[in-house]
Design a protein around this motif. Structure first.
Motif, PDB file in Angstrom:
ATOM      1  N   ILE A 139       0.817  -0.862   0.464  1.00 58.52           N
ATOM      2  CA  ILE A 139      -0.129  -0.125   0.255  1.00 58.52           C
ATOM      3  C   ILE A 139       0.565   1.383   0.018  1.00 58.52           C
ATOM      4  N   THR A 140       1.131   1.826  -0.687  1.00 55.61           N
ATOM      5  CA  THR A 140       1.873   2.993  -0.941  1.00 55.61           C
ATOM      6  C   THR A 140       1.418   4.193  -0.964  1.00 55.61           C
ATOM      7  N   LYS A 141       0.308   4.488  -1.071  1.00 56.68           N
ATOM      8  CA  LYS A 141      -0.432   5.828  -0.106  1.00 56.68           C
ATOM      9  C   LYS A 141      -2.044   5.881  -0.378  1.00 56.68           C
ATOM     10  N   ILE A 142      -2.015   6.302   0.691  1.00 58.53           N
ATOM     11  CA  ILE A 142      -3.798   6.705   1.408  1.00 58.53           C
ATOM     12  C   ILE A 142      -4.081   7.568   1.362  1.00 58.53           C
ATOM     13  N   LEU A 143      -5.547   8.028   1.313  1.00 62.82           N
ATOM     14  CA  LEU A 143      -6.046   8.874   1.552  1.00 62.82           C
ATOM     15  C   LEU A 143      -7.073   8.950   2.735  1.00 62.82           C
ATOM     16  N   VAL A 144      -6.311  10.052   3.572  1.00 61.90           N
ATOM     17  CA  VAL A 144      -7.512  10.551   4.870  1.00 61.90           C
ATOM     18  C   VAL A 144      -7.705  11.785   4.745  1.00 61.90           C
ATOM     19  N   ARG A 145      -8.959  12.004   5.590  1.00 58.06           N
ATOM     20  CA  ARG A 145      -9.474  13.496   5.459  1.00 58.06           C
ATOM     21  C   ARG A 145      -8.157  13.820   6.277  1.00 58.06           C
ATOM     22  N   ASP A 146      -8.013  14.333   7.811  1.00 56.99           N
ATOM     23  CA  ASP A 146      -6.667  14.241   8.586  1.00 56.99           C
ATOM     24  C   ASP A 146      -5.511  13.756   8.797  1.00 56.99           C
ATOM     25  N   LEU A 147      -4.490  14.391   8.385  1.00 59.92           N
ATOM     26  CA  LEU A 147      -2.791  13.766   8.023  1.00 59.92           C
ATOM     27  C   LEU A 147      -2.559  13.696   9.988  1.00 59.92           C
ATOM     28  N   ASP A 148      -2.694  14.003  10.791  1.00 60.38           N
ATOM     29  CA  ASP A 148      -2.080  14.300  12.383  1.00 60.38           C
ATOM     30  C   ASP A 148      -3.303  13.401  12.910  1.00 60.38           C
ATOM     31  N   LYS A 149      -4.496  12.566  12.285  1.00 63.54           N
ATOM     32  CA  LYS A 149      -5.602  11.732  13.904  1.00 63.54           C
ATOM     33  C   LYS A 149      -4.526  11.135  13.943  1.00 63.54           C
ATOM     34  N   GLN A 150      -4.836  10.042  15.256  1.00 61.41           N
ATOM     35  CA  GLN A 150      -4.418   9.264  15.766  1.00 61.41           C
ATOM     36  C   GLN A 150      -4.935   7.888  15.031  1.00 61.41           C
ATOM     37  N   ARG A 151      -4.292   6.542  14.573  1.00 63.33           N
ATOM     38  CA  ARG A 151      -4.430   5.753  14.023  1.00 63.33           C
ATOM     39  C   ARG A 151      -4.756   4.655  14.725  1.00 63.33           C
ATOM     40  N   ALA A 152      -5.604   3.382  14.089  1.00 61.14           N
ATOM     41  CA  ALA A 152      -5.646   2.593  14.791  1.00 61.14           C
ATOM     42  C   ALA A 152      -4.796   1.734  14.551  1.00 61.14           C
ATOM     43  N   VAL A 153      -3.515   1.600  13.792  1.00 61.39           N
ATOM     44  CA  VAL A 153      -2.727   0.986  12.946  1.00 61.39           C
ATOM     45  C   VAL A 153      -1.339   2.410  12.148  1.00 61.39           C
ATOM     46  N   ASP A 154      -0.066   1.684  12.652  1.00 57.84           N
ATOM     47  CA  ASP A 154       0.752   2.521  12.387  1.00 57.84           C
ATOM     48  C   ASP A 154       0.985   2.461  10.977  1.00 57.84           C
ATOM     49  N   PRO A 214       3.440   4.405   7.898  1.00 66.87           N
ATOM     50  CA  PRO A 214       4.381   5.961   7.476  1.00 66.87           C
ATOM     51  C   PRO A 214       3.996   7.052   7.176  1.00 66.87           C
ATOM     52  N   ARG A 215       4.477   8.350   7.368  1.00 69.86           N
ATOM     53  CA  ARG A 215       3.280   9.734   7.111  1.00 69.86           C
ATOM     54  C   ARG A 215       3.418  10.068   5.906  1.00 69.86           C
ATOM     55  N   GLU A 216       4.472   9.966   5.590  1.00 71.30           N
ATOM     56  CA  GLU A 216       4.547  10.289   3.832  1.00 71.30           C
ATOM     57  C   GLU A 216       3.627   9.195   3.161  1.00 71.30           C
ATOM     58  N   ARG A 217       2.560   8.393   3.683  1.00 70.89           N
ATOM     59  CA  ARG A 217       2.300   7.538   2.749  1.00 70.89           C
ATOM     60  C   ARG A 217       1.147   8.495   2.396  1.00 70.89           C
ATOM     61  N   LEU A 218       0.646   8.796   3.847  1.00 72.84           N
ATOM     62  CA  LEU A 218      -0.426   9.215   3.762  1.00 72.84           C
ATOM     63  C   LEU A 218      -1.095  10.728   2.685  1.00 72.84           C
ATOM     64  N   THR A 219      -1.790  11.300   2.124  1.00 74.23           N
ATOM     65  CA  THR A 219      -2.575  11.895   1.498  1.00 74.23           C
ATOM     66  C   THR A 219      -3.795  12.425   1.926  1.00 74.23           C
ATOM     67  N   GLN A 220      -3.735  13.779   1.414  1.00 74.23           N
ATOM     68  CA  GLN A 220      -4.976  14.726   1.734  1.00 74.23           C
ATOM     69  C   GLN A 220      -5.580  14.544  -0.059  1.00 74.23           C
ATOM     70  N   ASN A 221      -5.277  14.143  -0.913  1.00 69.58           N
ATOM     71  CA  ASN A 221      -4.958  14.838  -2.006  1.00 69.58           C
ATOM     72  C   ASN A 221      -5.709  13.218  -2.993  1.00 69.58           C
ATOM     73  N   VAL A 222      -6.852  13.537  -3.837  1.00 69.31           N
ATOM     74  CA  VAL A 222      -6.642  11.559  -4.259  1.00 69.31           C
ATOM     75  C   VAL A 222      -6.767  12.168  -5.326  1.00 69.31           C
ATOM     76  N   ALA A 223      -5.749  13.313  -6.104  1.00 73.29           N
ATOM     77  CA  ALA A 223      -5.536  12.999  -7.553  1.00 73.29           C
ATOM     78  C   ALA A 223      -3.792  12.287  -7.043  1.00 73.29           C
ATOM     79  N   GLU A 224      -3.245  12.245  -6.413  1.00 73.47           N
ATOM     80  CA  GLU A 224      -2.167  11.928  -6.199  1.00 73.47           C
ATOM     81  C   GLU A 224      -2.331  10.421  -6.369  1.00 73.47           C
ATOM     82  N   ILE A 225      -2.692   9.873  -5.662  1.00 76.13           N
ATOM     83  CA  ILE A 225      -3.614   8.597  -5.457  1.00 76.13           C
ATOM     84  C   ILE A 225      -3.454   7.695  -7.383  1.00 76.13           C
ATOM     85  N   ILE A 226      -4.935   8.408  -7.823  1.00 78.36           N
ATOM     86  CA  ILE A 226      -5.945   7.465  -8.597  1.00 78.36           C
ATOM     87  C   ILE A 226      -4.708   7.953 -10.197  1.00 78.36           C
TER      88      ILE A 226
END
Lengths: 340, 340
Positions: free
Chosen positions: A42-57, A59-71
C-alpha cells in the motif's frame, strides 16, 4: 529482474475497515505472495486528517489528502475504496477505472446506486471491479453466485443482511424487551448508529438486496424497485403471536424470479422455526439461495465489523491479483521483455 | 472468424452425475456463453456400455469405449471426469493433464489419495484442475477457502460432510429408532449403499476432510493422517444422554491448526443444541469455518444427488472457461492472428 512483481495499491480511507485491511496485510505479509505470486504494497493512503491518531501504524509520508495523487499515479495498479460516500466517491472510482486501475470497494451505497454503470466502465477499460464486502461482510455470497452458482438458474434469494435489525429482533424475541428498550441498548453497545434510520427502516438491507438480486439474476435491479418495510412497528404482541404459531419474526430480504422479471422486497416476515434462517441470531447475517439444480443452500457469517469486512476486502484483492487481466498484463510484459 | 470460440469437452462417465451435467448444459445452453464468452460442446463421452439406456439423449456417435480417443483428441480442451475409481482413473487424469487439458472432477477418492500430485502436474502443465463437487456437493466450500478466505488464517474447519450418516443420526434422534432399523430403511430408500461400510465407518467423511484440510491450511493432508471413528456404535442410550445434556450427536469432521501442524479427525461428537451444525439434519451437509479475521462462517446445502453435484461440476467448468490460462490461450491465439 524480480520474479515477483510488487503490485502497488492505493487505499482510499483509513477508518475501521481501512485499518483492518492494513492490519491483515501486516499480520500475514506472505499470504498474498504465496497465493497469487505477487507481493503487494500500500503505497498511498487517502485520509481527511493527516494528524489523526490511527488504529494502525503507517508511515506518515504515505498519507495524502489529495485523491489525484493516488488515482493518477501510474505505478498504482489497484485502488481499495473504503471511504464511503456516494456521488463524490462515484466520480473518484470512475476516474480510477478510466485510468485503468482495478477497484475493490466495500461501499454498498455506491454499488446499489451505481453498480451497473461502474461495472460497465470497468469492463470497457479491461479492469476488475469487486465489492464482496458490500453485501453480508465476510460471507462470500457474491462470489458464490457469480462463480459456483452462475451456471445454475437461481429461483430465490432470501437474506438476513442487516446485523443491527437482526440483533434488535433477536433481543426482543429472547428477552421480551420492547423495541425502544432494545434499540437504546444497541445504540449504547455500538450495534446501532445514533441515527438508526438506515438500518431500522430496511433501507440498508434493501441496498444489499438490490446488489444480490442483480448478481443472482444477471440483470440490473435498482434500489427504487425494492419494496421496503422496516421493523419500527414490531411489538412483543406480534413476536408472541408468531411464537404461538411456531415461528419467529426476522427482517428478511427476498428476491424472486417471476418469469423474465424479478421481485425484490425487504420487510419483517414470520419464518417457521425450522427454516434455516430462523436460527440466525444476534448480529449474524445469512443468505439462503434456491437454485434449479443446486436445491437449497445457505451461507452464514459476520455481516460487519473491522476484521470480517477487511477479510472480504483482502479476498477481493486476491481475486484481482489472480485475475486474467493481471495475468494477461504480466504475459504482455513478458512478451515485451519487461518481465521474465 | 467466430467471436465466441466453441470449447470442446470430453466427458468421462455418463452415470448419475454425468447425465446431470449433460442435462444442465442442455437446459440452459446460453448460460455458459453469457457468463464466460465461450460456447461449449461435449464432443465425446466415455462409457462402459454403448447400448445402455441413459437418463439423457446423446448422439450415439459421441459415445466411445476408448479413453485414448478423448484424451488424445487435440480439439478437446477440457476433460470432465465423473466415472469414479482410483488407480486407473488417476492414470487417465494424469495423461489428460500432461496432454495440456484442463480437468474437472467430482472424484473425492481420487483427490483424497492423489490430489497433491495431480495439482502439481496440472501446474507444471499450465492447466487447471478443479474438484469442487468432490467435497460437500453443491456447497462451494473449496472455492470459498481458496479465494475469499485465502487471505485469512483459518483456525478450524468442522463439517458434516457425509449425507448418509447424517440422515441415519437425524432419524435415530427424531424417531427413536435403532441404528439397524434406520440403516435398513436408508438402504431401502437409496440413501445408503447396499454395502454401507465407506459411509458408516467415517471413511468417506475422512476423505473429504483430508481434501478440506489440505486447502484450508495450504499443505497436503493425507487420508492416513486422519483419525477415523464411525457411527456403528451409536445407540439410543447415547442419543438420550446427549439430549439430556442439551446436545445432539453428529458425525463431525474436524481439522484444526496446531502450530505449524494440522490435526484432522472424523467421529461422532456431541454438539450443543445452539451450535450452527447441530441444526443440520437429514442428508444435508454443512461446513463451519473459523478464521482469524473472518470469525465464524457456515456453508449449508446438498452434499450429493444428481443435479446438486452436476451444478458444482458445471460451476467448475465455468471457472476453467474464465481462468487466466484459457484467457491467456486466447490472447496468444489473438496475437498469433488465429483468433480475433
Amino acid at each position: 529482474m524480480n520474479r515477483h512483481p510488487v503490485v502497488k495499491i492505493g487505499l482510499l480511507g483509513l477508518g475501521t475497515v481501512g485499518s483492518g485491511v492494513v492490519k491483515m496485510l501486516e499480520n500475514h505479509p506472505e499470504a498474498l505472495l504465496e497465493r497469487s505470486g505477487n507481493d503487494v504494497e500500500i503505497t498511498k493512503i487517502l485520509v481527511r486528517d493527516l494528524d489523526k491518531q490511527r488504529a494502525v501504524d503507517v508511515p506518515r509520508e504515505r498519507l495524502t489528502q489529495n485523491v489525484a495523487e493516488i488515482i493518477q499515479d501510474p505505478e498504482i495498479d489497484i485502488i481499495i475504496e473504503v471511504m464511503g460516500g456516494e456521488e463524490e466517491t462515484k466520480q473518484i472510482v470512475l476516474a480510477a477505472l478510466e485510468q485503468g486501475k482495478h477497484v475493490v470497494t466495500a461501499n454498498k451505497d455506491l454499488i446499489a446506486l451505481h453498480g451497473a454503470e461502474l461495472s460497465r466502465i470497468a469492463e470497457e477499460n479491461g479492469v476488475e471491479l469487486h465489492y464482496e464486502a458490500a453485501v453480508a461482510g465476510a460471507i462470500p455470497i457474491l462470489r458464490a453466485l457469480r462463480q459456483s452458482m452462475a451456471a445454475d438458474q437461481i429461483v430465490e434469494v432470501m437474506g438476513i443482511v442487516n446485523g443491527t435489525t437482526n440483533y434488535i429482533l433477536s433481543k426482543m424475541t429472547g428477552e421480551g424487551a420492547s423495541y425502544d428498550e432494545v434499540l437504546a441498548e444497541a445504540q449504547m453497545l455500538g450495534y446501532a448508529e445514533a441515527d438508526p434510520y438506515a438500518d431500522v427502516s430496511g433501507l440498508d438491507a434493501a441496498r444489499k438486496m438490490a446488489i444480490l438480486a442483480s448478481i443472482a439474476f444477471h440483470r440490473p435491479v435498482a434500489l427504487a424497485d425494492v419494496a421496503i418495510q422496516g421493523i419500527e412497528k414490531i411489538t412483543q404482541e406480534k413476536i408472541a403471536a408468531a411464537r404461538a404459531q411456531g415461528g419467529v419474526i426476522k427482517l428478511i430480504g427476498r428476491a424472486q424470479r417471476v418469469g423474465a422479471d424479478v421481485l425484490v422486497s425487504v420487510g419483517p416476515m414470520v419464518l417457521s422455526n425450522d427454516h434455516p434462517l430462523a436460527l440466525v441470531n444476534d448480529s449474524y447475517n445469512a443468505v439462503h439461495v434456491r437454485g434449479e439444480a443446486l436445491g437449497e443452500a445457505m451461507f452464514y457469517g459476520r455481516g460487519a465489523g473491522m476484521m470480517p469486512t477487511a477479510s472480504a476486502v483482502v479476498g477481493d484483492l486476491l481475486a484481482v491479483l489472480r485475475s486474467p487481466q493481471m495475468a494477461q498484463g504480466h504475459a504482455e510484459l513478458r512478451l515485451a521483455g519487461v518481465l521474465r
